[in-house]
Design a protein around this motif. Structure first.
Motif, PDB file in Angstrom:
ATOM      1  N   UNK A 215       0.815  -1.210   0.000  1.00  0.00           N
ATOM      2  CA  UNK A 215       0.000   0.000   0.000  1.00  0.00           C
ATOM      3  C   UNK A 215       0.850   1.262   0.000  1.00  0.00           C
ATOM      4  N   UNK A 216       0.288   2.292  -0.643  1.00  0.00           N
ATOM      5  CA  UNK A 216       0.842   3.646  -0.575  1.00  0.00           C
ATOM      6  C   UNK A 216      -0.053   4.422   0.376  1.00  0.00           C
ATOM      7  N   UNK A 217       0.358   4.596   1.637  1.00  0.00           N
ATOM      8  CA  UNK A 217      -0.545   5.148   2.643  1.00  0.00           C
ATOM      9  C   UNK A 217      -0.751   6.658   2.564  1.00  0.00           C
ATOM     10  N   UNK A 218       0.107   7.355   1.842  1.00  0.00           N
ATOM     11  CA  UNK A 218      -0.003   8.812   1.763  1.00  0.00           C
ATOM     12  C   UNK A 218       0.600   9.299   0.462  1.00  0.00           C
ATOM     13  N   UNK A 219       0.320  10.548   0.146  1.00  0.00           N
ATOM     14  CA  UNK A 219       0.882  11.136  -1.076  1.00  0.00           C
ATOM     15  C   UNK A 219       2.403  11.103  -1.048  1.00  0.00           C
ATOM     16  N   UNK A 220       2.986  11.367   0.130  1.00  0.00           N
ATOM     17  CA  UNK A 220       4.431  11.388   0.253  1.00  0.00           C
ATOM     18  C   UNK A 220       5.083  10.044   0.023  1.00  0.00           C
ATOM     19  N   UNK A 221       4.296   8.956   0.113  1.00  0.00           N
ATOM     20  CA  UNK A 221       4.835   7.611  -0.087  1.00  0.00           C
ATOM     21  C   UNK A 221       4.843   7.188  -1.554  1.00  0.00           C
ATOM     22  N   UNK A 222       4.414   8.048  -2.450  1.00  0.00           N
ATOM     23  CA  UNK A 222       4.444   7.727  -3.878  1.00  0.00           C
ATOM     24  C   UNK A 222       5.876   7.450  -4.315  1.00  0.00           C
ATOM     25  N   UNK A 223       6.076   6.303  -4.949  1.00  0.00           N
ATOM     26  CA  UNK A 223       7.401   5.994  -5.496  1.00  0.00           C
ATOM     27  C   UNK A 223       7.671   6.928  -6.677  1.00  0.00           C
ATOM     28  N   UNK A 224       8.818   7.584  -6.668  1.00  0.00           N
ATOM     29  CA  UNK A 224       9.067   8.668  -7.635  1.00  0.00           C
ATOM     30  C   UNK A 224      10.419   8.479  -8.319  1.00  0.00           C
ATOM     31  N   UNK A 225      10.499   8.918  -9.560  1.00  0.00           N
ATOM     32  CA  UNK A 225      11.714   8.827 -10.373  1.00  0.00           C
ATOM     33  C   UNK A 225      12.113   7.376 -10.641  1.00  0.00           C
ATOM     34  N   UNK A 226      11.142   6.505 -10.792  1.00  0.00           N
ATOM     35  CA  UNK A 226      11.439   5.086 -10.958  1.00  0.00           C
ATOM     36  C   UNK A 226      11.719   4.792 -12.429  1.00  0.00           C
ATOM     37  N   UNK A 227      12.998   4.527 -12.762  1.00  0.00           N
ATOM     38  CA  UNK A 227      13.385   4.234 -14.139  1.00  0.00           C
ATOM     39  C   UNK A 227      12.727   2.964 -14.651  1.00  0.00           C
ATOM     40  N   UNK A 228      12.313   2.980 -15.912  1.00  0.00           N
ATOM     41  CA  UNK A 228      11.631   1.857 -16.580  1.00  0.00           C
ATOM     42  C   UNK A 228      10.157   1.749 -16.221  1.00  0.00           C
ATOM     43  N   UNK A 229       9.662   2.591 -15.286  1.00  0.00           N
ATOM     44  CA  UNK A 229       8.279   2.437 -14.827  1.00  0.00           C
ATOM     45  C   UNK A 229       7.273   3.046 -15.791  1.00  0.00           C
ATOM     46  N   UNK A 230       7.582   4.180 -16.388  1.00  0.00           N
ATOM     47  CA  UNK A 230       6.582   4.913 -17.163  1.00  0.00           C
ATOM     48  C   UNK A 230       6.128   4.160 -18.409  1.00  0.00           C
ATOM     49  N   UNK A 231       7.025   3.369 -19.037  1.00  0.00           N
ATOM     50  CA  UNK A 231       6.680   2.737 -20.313  1.00  0.00           C
ATOM     51  C   UNK A 231       6.970   1.239 -20.338  1.00  0.00           C
ATOM     52  N   UNK A 232       8.178   0.824 -20.020  1.00  0.00           N
ATOM     53  CA  UNK A 232       8.622  -0.523 -20.384  1.00  0.00           C
ATOM     54  C   UNK A 232       8.589  -1.560 -19.269  1.00  0.00           C
ATOM     55  N   UNK A 233       8.576  -1.162 -18.021  1.00  0.00           N
ATOM     56  CA  UNK A 233       8.714  -2.110 -16.924  1.00  0.00           C
ATOM     57  C   UNK A 233       7.505  -3.015 -16.723  1.00  0.00           C
ATOM     58  N   UNK A 234       7.777  -4.274 -16.409  1.00  0.00           N
ATOM     59  CA  UNK A 234       6.713  -5.232 -16.079  1.00  0.00           C
ATOM     60  C   UNK A 234       6.774  -5.667 -14.617  1.00  0.00           C
ATOM     61  N   UNK A 235       7.912  -5.480 -13.970  1.00  0.00           N
ATOM     62  CA  UNK A 235       8.083  -5.816 -12.563  1.00  0.00           C
ATOM     63  C   UNK A 235       8.761  -4.643 -11.861  1.00  0.00           C
ATOM     64  N   UNK A 236       8.648  -4.629 -10.548  1.00  0.00           N
ATOM     65  CA  UNK A 236       9.375  -3.646  -9.749  1.00  0.00           C
ATOM     66  C   UNK A 236       9.843  -4.300  -8.461  1.00  0.00           C
ATOM     67  N   UNK A 237      11.079  -4.015  -8.087  1.00  0.00           N
ATOM     68  CA  UNK A 237      11.525  -4.329  -6.732  1.00  0.00           C
ATOM     69  C   UNK A 237      11.092  -3.146  -5.875  1.00  0.00           C
ATOM     70  N   UNK A 238      10.119  -3.395  -4.996  1.00  0.00           N
ATOM     71  CA  UNK A 238       9.524  -2.325  -4.194  1.00  0.00           C
ATOM     72  C   UNK A 238      10.069  -2.408  -2.764  1.00  0.00           C
TER      73      UNK A 238
END
Length: 695
Positions: A215-238
């Motif tokens: 869960x993302x409990x707040x606006x500040x917890x948004x994952x940001x600047x994550x390379x490969x996320x906007x277009x090509x990524x299928x998985x993420x190490x969170x």
């Protein structure tokens, strides 16, 4: 105790003075014999602007330099360069949209893996040196490609390999290696970057379903600047706070930051999966071929096996186990396994510096402007001012190369041995070199651009692109200011251990020496010695660097102890912060010089060794001159010696100018990959004219 130390110090000074008395007399005699020679040196420096024909030429083999600067993997490096030389369709144009650049970078990455037959993941796991050599070569093609490759293999792939266990390797490694599983590394949040322990994303275990709920409990917890996320990524190490339900309380028990594999897009149709929001971070200052995105998670369920459980695990019934006893130790172990990203940035930043230096120096060699009355114009690199801008910069490119080669070697040793001392060593060294080199390169890029005047401002000549793409190196994988504090903290920890009889790690051996050793170098005889042989002695140069670091360390420890009584440990640290940053930079400069000296000593070609000695002397003495105030304040350098250092830096810059063309040729960056018309080996003006449309 203090009196004993004082007496010991006086004794050391007295002995040193006695030992040096004959040397002082010899220096005085030599100064008379040298008088004419020194006058000629100064006259020569003054005439540089008016006598291009007098430029000193030294024999040097470009092929020897090329082999030396290619590191241990010249064939692998050349394989990648040759592949792109044959594929002009994969060249990144000067003018390109964000969307086009992203697709081209992904196409380039696919071509490396599926057409060129390169396996970066295998390199990273089996021979990190081979991987980082590949990364430097790829950076010459496009920095966005280099970062995208690093995200896929070093970050996403590296997190699975280094933080997971065999079950994760069996399930994901082949797909990561072949790019069937393009992935992301989701650590940074909107409100938390460097302070990873403070991230707010949660991963709560549900015993009923045997799943974690992300869960993302707040606006500040948004994952940001994550390379490969906007277009090509299928998985993420969170990275998230692992929370276990407590049977005795309505509050969950937080076990600290852990890493989880979270699918974000469908493998079949690439659709965004339920519960996941992905947004595009948009245009950036640079690296627009990397698709950075922002991620939010809403009750996203993943299997318990998706916890990367090398340092902490959760059983089916919700019991937590770990080989490490505390949250802090688990966190340190987790981040310690991710230092490869910093190693790559330090190594890649040197590649950017090499490219920029090559362009600026080659242009400065061919660009002619003004000259003596009624005589031909001279090269702008024949001007002392241009030499002072670019020659120390060139010496730094060589110095940083050897330092990062050593860092890669130590990183490989760490991955093989898992030795605690080597791990701590690499952690501090990678933090310091990444911070120091990327900050220097950022400044150097501006210097190179300015040195080429208006033509440096043309996008086709690449300074703008290199500067913008490299700029983020100073803040990702750890903000440079924060990383330097880590280095200072490590030095202080070892300083304390020294007085408690503990062992010091391998890189900082010189701190074993007592302060008395360095005090002996501040006797009046030594502080006044200004002969060229003395100033160009690598022992003097390294002693000077290490003396400064030892004094800064000693005084930092005293200041922290003093202020902590009134301000507390955090307040004292903040009060001394600028001092601590200077300490860290001084130490890293000492390590860089030590590795440069080792490299020169190891060079077997006689002529090349002489040239490298010249370059090393310029690096060392220019660094001393840049901080001459510190050496003067500590009575390490007398006024006459300071002046001699300044004169020698000017003369060495003039001497290095004579071999500057060969030195940048030694970087062996092909013209077609360098791509800057003014930086080509020949035909610069013709290529430049052709670019703007002239036949």
């Amino acid at each position: 105790m203090a009196l004993a130390v004082e007496e010991q110090s006086l004794a050391i000074r007295a002995m040193a003075a006695a030992d040096e008395i004959s040397q002082r007399r010899l220096d005085r005699i030599a100064s008379h014999l040298r008088a004419t020679s020194l006058m000629k040196d100064e006259q020569l420096a003054a005439e540089v602007c008016a006598a291009a024909a007098k430029v000193s030429k030294r024999p040097v083999s470009v092929s020897v330099l090329t082999h030396l600067m290619a590191g241990g993997y010249p064939e692998d490096r050349q394989k990648v360069l040759d592949f792109f030389l044959k594929r002009p369709d994969l060249e990144t144009p000067v003018e390109i949209t964000k969307e086009q650049h992203r697709e081209l970078a992904y196409k380039q990455l696919l071509a490396i893996v599926r057409e060129a037959g390169v396996n970066p993941m295998k390199y990273l796991m089996e021979d990190p040196g081979q991987y980082f050599a590949l990364l430097e070569a790829v950076g010459y093609i496009d920095m966005s490609l280099a970062i995208k490759l690093g995200v896929q293999f070093s970050l996403w792939g590296g997190s699975v390999v280094n933080l997971g266990t065999q079950k994760h390797r069996d399930k994901y490694l082949e797909g990561i290696s072949t790019l069937r599983y393009p992935g992301c590394f989701a650590m940074t949040e909107l409100h938390h970057g460097s302070n990873v322990q403070g991230i707010q994303t949660t991963a709560t275990f549900d015993c009923m379903s045997d799943e974690f709920i992300i869960n993302t409990p707040s606006e500040g917890a948004t994952k940001w600047w994550i390379g490969n996320a906007a277009v090509h990524g299928k998985f993420a190490t969170v990275f998230a706070q692992l929370c276990l339900p407590s049977p005795d309380s309505h509050l969950d028990t937080n076990m600290g930051v852990h890493a989880f594999i979270v699918p974000i897009r469908s493998l079949e149709d690439h659709a965004v999966l339920p519960g996941i929001e992905i947004r595009d971070c948009g245009y950036k200052v640079g690296l627009n071929g990397v698709d950075n995105g922002a991620l939010r998670f809403h009750d996203v369920r993943i299997p318990r096996d998706n916890l990367l459980n090398r340092f902490g695990d959760v059983s089916r019934d919700g019991k937590y186990t770990s080989i490490l006893p505390t949250i802090n130790k688990r966190f340190a172990a987790t981040l310690g396994e991710l230092v490869g990203g910093r190693v790559g940035l330090a190594y890649g930043s040197v590649g950017v510096l090499k490219a920029a230096a090559t362009i600026a120096i080659r242009y400065s060699l061919i660009r002619q402007q003004f000259g003596p009355p009624n005589q031909p114009e001279i090269s702008i690199l024949d001007y002392q001012s241009q030499q002072q801008k670019l020659m120390p910069l060139l010496s730094c490119a060589y110095a940083f190369h050897f330092a990062t080669e050593y860092l890669v070697e130590k990183y490989g040793e760490m991955k093989k041995t898992h030795d605690d001392e080597v791990i701590a060593d690499v952690h501090a060294l990678s933090a310091g070199l990444k911070a120091y080199i990327t900050s220097y390169t950022a400044r150097a890029l501006n210097t190179c651009r300015e040195s080429c005047g208006g033509h440096g401002y043309a996008a086709v000549n690449r300074f703008g692109g290199l500067r913008n793409d490299h700029d983020i190196f100073q803040t990702f994988e750890g903000d440079n200011t924060v990383l330097l504090q880590q280095v200072a903290a490590d030095l202080l920890k070892q300083y304390k251990a020294k007085f408690e009889g503990g062992a010091l790690s391998v890189t900082w051996d010189y701190l074993r020496n007592s302060m008395g050793t360095y005090l002996s170098q501040t006797n009046p005889v030594v502080t006044h010695r200004d002969g060229h042989a003395h100033l160009r002695d690598p022992h003097f140069q390294l002693d000077a660097f290490q003396y400064r670091t030892a004094r800064l360390l000693h005084t930092a420890a005293l200041r922290l102890r003093k202020h902590s009584k009134r301000l507390g440990s955090f307040g004292a640290w903040n009060r001394c912060l600028n001092h601590l940053l200077t300490l860290a930079e001084s130490h890293i400069e000492s390590v860089i010089l030590a590795k440069f000296i080792d490299a020169v000593d190891g060079c077997e070609d006689k002529d090349t060794k002489k040239v490298l000695n010249l370059v090393r002397d310029l690096y060392a003495l220019d660094r001393i001159w840049k901080d001459i105030g510190t050496y003067r304040n500590q009575d390490y350098v007398a006024p006459n010696k300071a002046k001699a250092i300044h004169r020698l830096v000017e003369w060495l810059s003039f001497e290095v100018r004579g071999v500057a063309g060969s030195l940048v040729d030694g970087f062996a960056i092909p013209d077609s990959l360098l791509r800057a018309p003014i930086g080509l080996q020949s035909g610069q003006y013709s290529e430049y004219s052709h670019y703007v449309g002239f036949d």
